[in-house]
Design an enzyme around this catalytic site. Structure first.
Site, mmCIF file in Angstrom:
data_model
loop_
_atom_site.group_PDB
_atom_site.id
_atom_site.type_symbol
_atom_site.label_atom_id
_atom_site.label_comp_id
_atom_site.label_asym_id
_atom_site.label_seq_id
_atom_site.Cartn_x
_atom_site.Cartn_y
_atom_site.Cartn_z
ATOM 1 C CB SER A 118 -60.368 -9.114 -14.147
ATOM 2 O OG SER A 118 -60.293 -9.503 -12.804
ATOM 3 C CG HIS A 139 -60.439 -6.177 -17.917
ATOM 4 N ND1 HIS A 139 -60.285 -7.468 -18.361
ATOM 5 C CD2 HIS A 139 -59.713 -6.092 -16.771
ATOM 6 C CE1 HIS A 139 -59.499 -8.121 -17.526
ATOM 7 N NE2 HIS A 139 -59.137 -7.305 -16.558
ATOM 8 C CD GLU A 151 -61.195 -8.435 -22.080
ATOM 9 O OE1 GLU A 151 -61.311 -9.483 -22.727
ATOM 10 O OE2 GLU A 151 -61.244 -8.400 -20.829
ATOM 11 C CG ASN A 189 -59.442 -12.853 -16.929
ATOM 12 O OD1 ASN A 189 -58.279 -13.134 -17.208
ATOM 13 N ND2 ASN A 189 -59.755 -11.870 -16.117
HETATM 14 N N1 CAA Z 1 -43.294 0.716 -17.006
HETATM 15 C C1 CAA Z 1 -42.282 0.970 -17.834
HETATM 16 N N2 CAA Z 1 -41.441 0.016 -18.261
HETATM 17 C C2 CAA Z 1 -41.632 -1.240 -17.813
HETATM 18 C C3 CAA Z 1 -42.688 -1.576 -16.929
HETATM 19 C C4 CAA Z 1 -43.547 -0.535 -16.513
HETATM 20 N N3 CAA Z 1 -44.573 -0.725 -15.682
HETATM 21 N N4 CAA Z 1 -42.623 -2.914 -16.657
HETATM 22 C C5 CAA Z 1 -41.574 -3.393 -17.355
HETATM 23 N N5 CAA Z 1 -40.984 -2.401 -18.042
HETATM 24 C C6 CAA Z 1 -39.829 -2.478 -18.923
HETATM 25 C C7 CAA Z 1 -38.708 -3.303 -18.317
HETATM 26 O O1 CAA Z 1 -37.957 -2.544 -17.403
HETATM 27 C C8 CAA Z 1 -37.925 -3.705 -19.542
HETATM 28 O O2 CAA Z 1 -37.111 -2.625 -19.936
HETATM 29 P P1 CAA Z 1 -35.654 -2.902 -20.614
HETATM 30 O O3 CAA Z 1 -35.961 -3.492 -21.958
HETATM 31 O O4 CAA Z 1 -35.049 -1.549 -20.688
HETATM 32 O O5 CAA Z 1 -34.935 -3.839 -19.682
HETATM 33 C C9 CAA Z 1 -39.002 -3.881 -20.599
HETATM 34 O O6 CAA Z 1 -40.162 -3.187 -20.121
HETATM 35 C C10 CAA Z 1 -39.346 -5.321 -20.840
HETATM 36 O O7 CAA Z 1 -39.628 -5.940 -19.604
HETATM 37 P P2 CAA Z 1 -38.883 -7.260 -19.096
HETATM 38 O O8 CAA Z 1 -37.483 -7.321 -19.596
HETATM 39 O O9 CAA Z 1 -39.124 -7.354 -17.622
HETATM 40 O O10 CAA Z 1 -39.638 -8.496 -19.684
HETATM 41 P P3 CAA Z 1 -40.498 -8.791 -20.968
HETATM 42 O O11 CAA Z 1 -39.779 -8.439 -22.216
HETATM 43 O O12 CAA Z 1 -40.953 -10.189 -20.766
HETATM 44 O O13 CAA Z 1 -41.789 -7.863 -20.912
HETATM 45 C C11 CAA Z 1 -44.029 -8.080 -20.101
HETATM 46 C C12 CAA Z 1 -42.564 -7.799 -19.761
HETATM 47 C C13 CAA Z 1 -44.568 -6.995 -21.009
HETATM 48 C C14 CAA Z 1 -44.759 -8.031 -18.770
HETATM 49 C C15 CAA Z 1 -44.152 -9.461 -20.822
HETATM 50 O O14 CAA Z 1 -43.498 -10.443 -20.079
HETATM 51 C C16 CAA Z 1 -45.571 -9.873 -20.994
HETATM 52 O O15 CAA Z 1 -46.241 -9.443 -21.898
HETATM 53 N N6 CAA Z 1 -46.046 -10.793 -20.116
HETATM 54 C C17 CAA Z 1 -47.406 -11.253 -20.113
HETATM 55 C C18 CAA Z 1 -48.220 -10.278 -19.314
HETATM 56 C C19 CAA Z 1 -49.654 -10.621 -19.332
HETATM 57 O O16 CAA Z 1 -50.105 -11.614 -19.879
HETATM 58 N N7 CAA Z 1 -50.422 -9.732 -18.703
HETATM 59 C C20 CAA Z 1 -51.834 -9.928 -18.594
HETATM 60 C C21 CAA Z 1 -52.128 -10.629 -17.337
HETATM 61 S S1 CAA Z 1 -53.832 -10.939 -17.176
HETATM 62 C C22 CAA Z 1 -54.439 -9.492 -16.581
HETATM 63 O O17 CAA Z 1 -53.778 -8.544 -16.302
HETATM 64 C C23 CAA Z 1 -55.888 -9.374 -16.478
HETATM 65 C C24 CAA Z 1 -56.612 -10.041 -15.435
HETATM 66 O O18 CAA Z 1 -57.782 -9.815 -15.401
HETATM 67 C C25 CAA Z 1 -56.050 -10.950 -14.452
#
Ligand code: CAA
Length: 292
Positions: A118, A139, A151, A189
């Site tokens: 990242s 990425h 990315e 990022n």
């Molecule tokens: N596999 C399968 N299903 C999954 C899962 C996985 N790995 N993780 C979560 N789920 C499922 C959950 O069990 C849930 O299922 P139900 O609807 O049946 O309950 C569903 O997906 C939705 O999850 P949540 O209810 O926990 O919560 P949510 O609706 O908020 O979705 C999320 C979760 C997609 C993570 C959302 O919160 C989100 O988009 N968050 C932001 C994440 C983000 O910004 N990520 C990038 C970070 S930066 C990065 O990664 C890069 C870096 O370089 C640092």
């Protein structure tokens, strides 16, 4: 160039997610780890995630069929016939360079090497191989099975043919690729890290509580998570590391770690993975903000 066989280096959070997505998309996947116990952990995570998708009816095939395309190994020689290698090991430049150097002579010459880093420069990583023109960044975002973006990072050395093949490969994974160049932090990022660091500074300045800042950005801007929930989710140690690489590159305050983030990392409070960060996760479904 046709990509059929995928190699993934590292079976942690990102590596297992990438392997799962590739196998789900129909690719034959071999995952390399240093020890069997890390493979076991990653395979358990993939199983859990695939079961969830299966229960929701979103998979085109039974889980068994996808599982049959996933193989774990601790032997680098098993990577020899891969068409693309996606590295997702520890975010440490020397470790990554050593890994690439050690497999460069094993993996077939026309295979593409990609890194899921990242923040580390793809150009620096490619210097550890004899295939600079066959090197790109891919990425992914956490959680990989759910997040649509990839990315696709081009360096000055990457050939157009390899870049296009990597871009098309990301599409075949069911992801939405975006084109970007090898500037530290790429697109996401570059914008996300200063935003998260500003949230910490706003808290340090007494602008609002952790919960109120989170709710403000979630409900006021429609973000899925507030900045502190996201910081704990990404990992405070990971974010702290990224701030160093980005500050070193740009020498701008907006990429510098606020003192509070540093204190949390020094205390070993890395967020969700350690049970403590900006929030306390003793009750995982009901995190409470820590008094900081
Ligand atoms: N596999 C399968 N299903 C999954 C899962 C996985 N790995 N993780 C979560 N789920 C499922 C959950 O069990 C849930 O299922 P139900 O609807 O049946 O309950 C569903 O997906 C939705 O999850 P949540 O209810 O926990 O919560 P949510 O609706 O908020 O979705 C999320 C979760 C997609 C993570 C959302 O919160 C989100 O988009 N968050 C932001 C994440 C983000 O910004 N990520 C990038 C970070 S930066 C990065 O990664 C890069 C870096 O370089 C640092």
């Amino acid at each position: 160039m046709e990509i059929k066989k995928v190699g993934v280096l590292g079976c942690g959070l990102m590596g297992s997610g990438i392997a799962q997505v590739a196998a789900t998309a129909g690719f034959d996947v071999t995952i390399l780890e240093v020890e069997q116990k890390y493979l076991d952990k990653g395979f358990a995570a993939m199983e859990k995630s695939l079961t969830k998708f299966s229960e929701k009816g979103t998979l085109k095939e039974p889980v068994d069929a996808i599982r049959s395309r996933l193989k774990g190994t601790t032997n680098k020689l098993d990577l020899a016939d891969r068409d693309i290698i996606i590295e997702a090991i520890i975010e440490n430049v020397e470790e990554k360079k050593m890994m690439y150097a050690s497999i460069d002579g094993i993996v077939k010459k026309d295979a593409i090497f990609a890194s899921n880093t990242s923040s580390i420069s793809i150009t620096e990583l490619l210097t550890s191989t004899k295939r600079p023109e066959r090197f790109v960044g891919l990425h992914f975002f956490n959680p990989v099975p759910l997040m649509k973006l990839v990315e696709v990072v081009r360096t000055i050395a990457t050939s157009a043919e390899v870049y296009d093949a990597a871009y098309e490969f990301a599409k075949k994974l069911g992801k939405v690729p975006v084109r970007t160049s090898d500037k530290t932090g790429f697109i996401v990022n570059r914008l996300l890290v200063p935003y998260m660091l500003d949230a910490v500074r706003a808290y340090e300045d007494g602008v609002g509580s952790i919960e109120d800042i989170d709710n403000a950005m979630k409900l006021g801007c429609g973000y899925p998570m507030g900045p502190f929930t996201l910081l704990d989710f990404v990992g405070l140690d990971t974010t702290y590391y990224i701030t160093h690489v980005m500050f070193d590159e740009f020498k701008e305050r907006r990429f510098a770690s606020p003192p509070l983030l540093k204190r949390l990392v020094m205390a070993g409070w890395y967020g969700r993975k350690t049970g403590k960060g900006f929030y306390d996760y003793s009750e995982p479904n009901n995190p409470k903000p820590n008094k900081l």
